[in-house]
Design a protein around this motif. Structure first.
Motif, PDB file in Angstrom:
ATOM      1  N   ALA A  61       7.011   3.006  -8.088  1.00  0.00           N
ATOM      2  CA  ALA A  61       6.810   1.725  -7.402  1.00  0.00           C
ATOM      3  C   ALA A  61       6.033   0.749  -8.281  1.00  0.00           C
ATOM      4  CB  ALA A  61       6.072   1.956  -6.077  1.00  0.00           C
ATOM      5  N   GLU A  62       5.052   1.268  -9.030  1.00  0.00           N
ATOM      6  CA  GLU A  62       4.251   0.410  -9.903  1.00  0.00           C
ATOM      7  C   GLU A  62       5.104  -0.155 -11.031  1.00  0.00           C
ATOM      8  OE1 GLU A  62       1.033  -1.616 -11.643  1.00  0.00           O
ATOM      9  OE2 GLU A  62       1.440  -0.850  -9.628  1.00  0.00           O
ATOM     10  N   VAL A  63       5.976   0.683 -11.626  1.00  0.00           N
ATOM     11  CA  VAL A  63       6.861   0.212 -12.687  1.00  0.00           C
ATOM     12  C   VAL A  63       7.794  -0.869 -12.154  1.00  0.00           C
ATOM     13  CG1 VAL A  63       8.772   0.861 -14.200  1.00  0.00           C
ATOM     14  CG2 VAL A  63       6.765   2.330 -14.032  1.00  0.00           C
ATOM     15  N   GLU A  64       8.362  -0.642 -10.966  1.00  0.00           N
ATOM     16  CA  GLU A  64       9.266  -1.633 -10.370  1.00  0.00           C
ATOM     17  C   GLU A  64       8.530  -2.933 -10.077  1.00  0.00           C
ATOM     18  OE1 GLU A  64      10.795   0.374  -6.991  1.00  0.00           O
ATOM     19  OE2 GLU A  64      12.318   1.489  -8.131  1.00  0.00           O
ATOM     20  N   ARG A  65       7.273  -2.822  -9.619  1.00  0.00           N
ATOM     21  CA  ARG A  65       6.490  -4.027  -9.323  1.00  0.00           C
ATOM     22  C   ARG A  65       6.262  -4.848 -10.577  1.00  0.00           C
ATOM     23  NH1 ARG A  65       1.637  -5.977  -9.802  1.00  0.00           N
ATOM     24  NH2 ARG A  65       0.852  -4.137 -10.905  1.00  0.00           N
ATOM     25  N   ARG A  66       5.917  -4.144 -11.679  1.00  0.00           N
ATOM     26  CA  ARG A  66       5.678  -4.850 -12.942  1.00  0.00           C
ATOM     27  C   ARG A  66       6.941  -5.528 -13.438  1.00  0.00           C
ATOM     28  NH1 ARG A  66       1.980  -0.601 -16.457  1.00  0.00           N
ATOM     29  NH2 ARG A  66       0.216  -0.488 -15.007  1.00  0.00           N
ATOM     30  N   GLU A  67       8.077  -4.814 -13.339  1.00  0.00           N
ATOM     31  CA  GLU A  67       9.324  -5.384 -13.831  1.00  0.00           C
ATOM     32  C   GLU A  67       9.745  -6.591 -12.998  1.00  0.00           C
ATOM     33  OE1 GLU A  67      12.233  -2.313 -14.046  1.00  0.00           O
ATOM     34  OE2 GLU A  67      11.468  -1.541 -15.971  1.00  0.00           O
ATOM     35  N   ASN A  68       9.475  -6.552 -11.700  1.00  0.00           N
ATOM     36  CA  ASN A  68       9.828  -7.680 -10.836  1.00  0.00           C
ATOM     37  C   ASN A  68       9.012  -8.918 -11.158  1.00  0.00           C
ATOM     38  OD1 ASN A  68      11.742  -6.205  -9.451  1.00  0.00           O
ATOM     39  ND2 ASN A  68      10.314  -5.521  -7.867  1.00  0.00           N
TER      40      ASN A  68
ATOM     41  N   ILE B 208       4.517   6.728  -6.382  1.00  0.00           N
ATOM     42  CA  ILE B 208       3.588   5.634  -6.636  1.00  0.00           C
ATOM     43  C   ILE B 208       3.812   5.048  -8.031  1.00  0.00           C
ATOM     44  CG2 ILE B 208       1.141   5.030  -6.874  1.00  0.00           C
ATOM     45  CD1 ILE B 208       0.537   7.263  -4.840  1.00  0.00           C
ATOM     46  N   ALA B 209       4.008   5.948  -9.021  1.00  0.00           N
ATOM     47  CA  ALA B 209       4.238   5.484 -10.388  1.00  0.00           C
ATOM     48  C   ALA B 209       5.531   4.680 -10.482  1.00  0.00           C
ATOM     49  CB  ALA B 209       4.283   6.676 -11.342  1.00  0.00           C
TER      50      ALA B 209
ATOM     51  N   MET C 124       0.845  -1.202   0.000  1.00  0.00           N
ATOM     52  CA  MET C 124       0.000   0.000   0.000  1.00  0.00           C
ATOM     53  C   MET C 124       0.879   1.250   0.000  1.00  0.00           C
ATOM     54  SD  MET C 124      -3.218  -0.741  -0.036  1.00  0.00           S
ATOM     55  CE  MET C 124      -3.970   0.714   0.661  1.00  0.00           C
ATOM     56  N   PRO C 125       0.570   2.236  -0.833  1.00  0.00           N
ATOM     57  CA  PRO C 125       1.347   3.463  -0.850  1.00  0.00           C
ATOM     58  C   PRO C 125       1.239   4.176   0.485  1.00  0.00           C
ATOM     59  CG  PRO C 125      -0.067   3.295  -2.800  1.00  0.00           C
ATOM     60  CD  PRO C 125      -0.495   2.248  -1.850  1.00  0.00           C
ATOM     61  N   GLY C 126       2.351   4.829   0.900  1.00  0.00           N
ATOM     62  CA  GLY C 126       2.326   5.592   2.124  1.00  0.00           C
ATOM     63  C   GLY C 126       1.568   6.893   1.945  1.00  0.00           C
ATOM     64  N   ALA C 127       1.142   7.463   3.062  1.00  0.00           N
ATOM     65  CA  ALA C 127       0.346   8.690   3.009  1.00  0.00           C
ATOM     66  C   ALA C 127       1.144   9.841   2.421  1.00  0.00           C
ATOM     67  CB  ALA C 127      -0.147   9.041   4.407  1.00  0.00           C
ATOM     68  N   SER C 128       2.490   9.786   2.586  1.00  0.00           N
ATOM     69  CA  SER C 128       3.337  10.887   2.122  1.00  0.00           C
ATOM     70  C   SER C 128       3.883  10.667   0.709  1.00  0.00           C
ATOM     71  CB  SER C 128       4.502  11.091   3.088  1.00  0.00           C
ATOM     72  OG  SER C 128       5.303   9.913   3.148  1.00  0.00           O
ATOM     73  N   ASP C 129       3.533   9.545   0.100  1.00  0.00           N
ATOM     74  CA  ASP C 129       4.033   9.250  -1.245  1.00  0.00           C
ATOM     75  C   ASP C 129       3.470  10.247  -2.253  1.00  0.00           C
ATOM     76  OD1 ASP C 129       5.470   7.177  -0.312  1.00  0.00           O
ATOM     77  OD2 ASP C 129       4.148   5.592  -1.055  1.00  0.00           O
ATOM     78  N   THR C 130       4.348  10.724  -3.139  1.00  0.00           N
ATOM     79  CA  THR C 130       3.885  11.581  -4.230  1.00  0.00           C
ATOM     80  C   THR C 130       3.405  10.706  -5.380  1.00  0.00           C
ATOM     81  OG1 THR C 130       6.040  11.665  -5.336  1.00  0.00           O
ATOM     82  CG2 THR C 130       5.624  13.289  -3.594  1.00  0.00           C
TER      83      THR C 130
END
Length: 353
Positions: free
Chosen positions: A14-21, A11-12, A1-7
């Motif tokens: 983190a999503e790219v890294e998740r897909r690549e993993n 988030i974008a 889950m994204p943190g409250a302070s994430d810009t």
């Protein structure tokens, strides 16, 4: 889950890294439609070309960073529409760090690059062409190497497929270094370029033909002309939706160039347009370096891609939001009043002293 302070960018990313993993788990084979990545000179006409290809009657807006859109095309009745993803890099060469974002192991098998060069500003052609192609090529090679670790067969197929555009008996097979993925170089604003001196046009045309052929790219000149835009659109539709590509060829420097990949040759292009004595003084290490030196001697480099003055996006009409803008205007007024009051107080203090 994204943190409250994430810009949004956090988030974008983190999503790219998740897909690549997770791409290794899919063996690098998943591909959702075709992707076309537009790069090139700032204000070169990339957005206009994309809008025309997607039949969108909109006024082009400046591209601030990296923008995405998509298009759909139907191939027949009761057949699901194909989808194509369009990415556009703004800012000319000022945002090279964003190039890796649209190029991933998930889409590399169906990705094409479109390099748009402004023919009306020849001095800006080589700096943009060189830096954009180098950074793009470096990341594409990196992605293919990464894909080869999980699926070497697919990686080999990608590298081999590009050679299919060149006839097996072509005399230049040992002399070129094609991009691993399709590339189209578009020379925009041909209507302005047409008015150039014949010798200047010759240098630009021959140089772009050499670079395009060396990298296994197609070369197309276009403008606001409906006929030229239709030809350009046909090329983009081939990349985006797999439609048939025209095989016609035009290499006349006094006319718009139209050369599909693999249909040119170094023998037809000829040597760089410079005297033998001048060429001997240039001390080039490679053929590409020689063409660069000849081109830059006539057109000294001028990189218009780097922002000298960054415009405030808050003042851009395309991002207008009434409530936010009204509050911002109020705060600006309060700030100006505070400055005036502070200046008045300071002057009174000086007077008292």
């Amino acid at each position: 889950m994204p943190g409250a302070s994430d810009t949004l960018w956090d988030i974008a990313k983190a999503e790219v890294e998740r897909r690549e993993n997770h791409e290794g788990d899919r063996d690098g084979l998943e591909c959702w439609g075709r992707s076309v990545f537009f790069i090139g000179n700032k204000n070169g006409g990339k957005t206009t070309i994309i809008l025309r290809c997607l039949d969108r009657d909109e006024i082009p807006k400046p591209t601030l960073a990296l923008e995405y859109t998509f298009g759909r095309r139907a191939k027949g009745h009761n057949i699901p529409k194909d989808i194509a993803h369009f990415w556009e890099l703004g800012g000319g060469t000022s945002l090279l760090d964003l190039i890796p974002i649209p190029i991933t192991t998930a889409n590399i098998r169906a990705l094409a690059i479109v390099l748009v060069l402004d023919l009306s500003i020849p001095n800006a052609i080589w700096p943009a062409m060189e830096s954009l192609l180098q950074v793009t090529r470096k990341h594409v090679d990196k992605i293919i190497i990464k894909l080869g670790q999980t699926n070497p067969k697919t990686a080999t197929e990608i590298k081999q497929k590009i050679w299919n555009n060149l006839p097996k008996d072509h005399s230049d097979r040992e002399l070129i270094d094609p991009f691993p993925i399709p590339v189209v170089i578009i020379g925009s604003k041909y209507d302005l370029f047409y008015e150039f001196d014949s010798e200047l046009k010759k240098i630009v045309c021959k140089t772009l033909r050499f670079v395009s052929h060396y990298y296994g790219a197609s070369l197309v000149f276009t403008s606001k002309s409906e006929a030229l835009m239709l030809k350009t659109r046909a090329f983009i539709n081939n990349l985006a939706f797999g439609f048939d590509r025209s095989k016609s060829v035009s290499v006349d420097q006094n006319k718009p160039l139209f050369i599909p990949a693999g249909l040119d040759s170094f023998s037809q292009i000829g040597p760089p347009p410079s005297s033998d004595s001048d060429i001997g003084k240039l001390h080039a290490q490679t053929p590409m370096d020689l063409w660069k030196k000849v081109f830059e001697k006539k057109f000294p480099p001028k990189d218009i891609g780097v922002f000298k003055e960054v415009k405030d996006p808050a003042q851009d009409p395309q991002y207008a939001e009434y409530e936010v803008d009204a509050m911002r205007a109020q705060k600006n007024q309060e700030l100006e009043q505070y400055k005036r009051d502070a200046a008045k107080t300071w002057k009174e203090m000086e007077f008292d002293s």
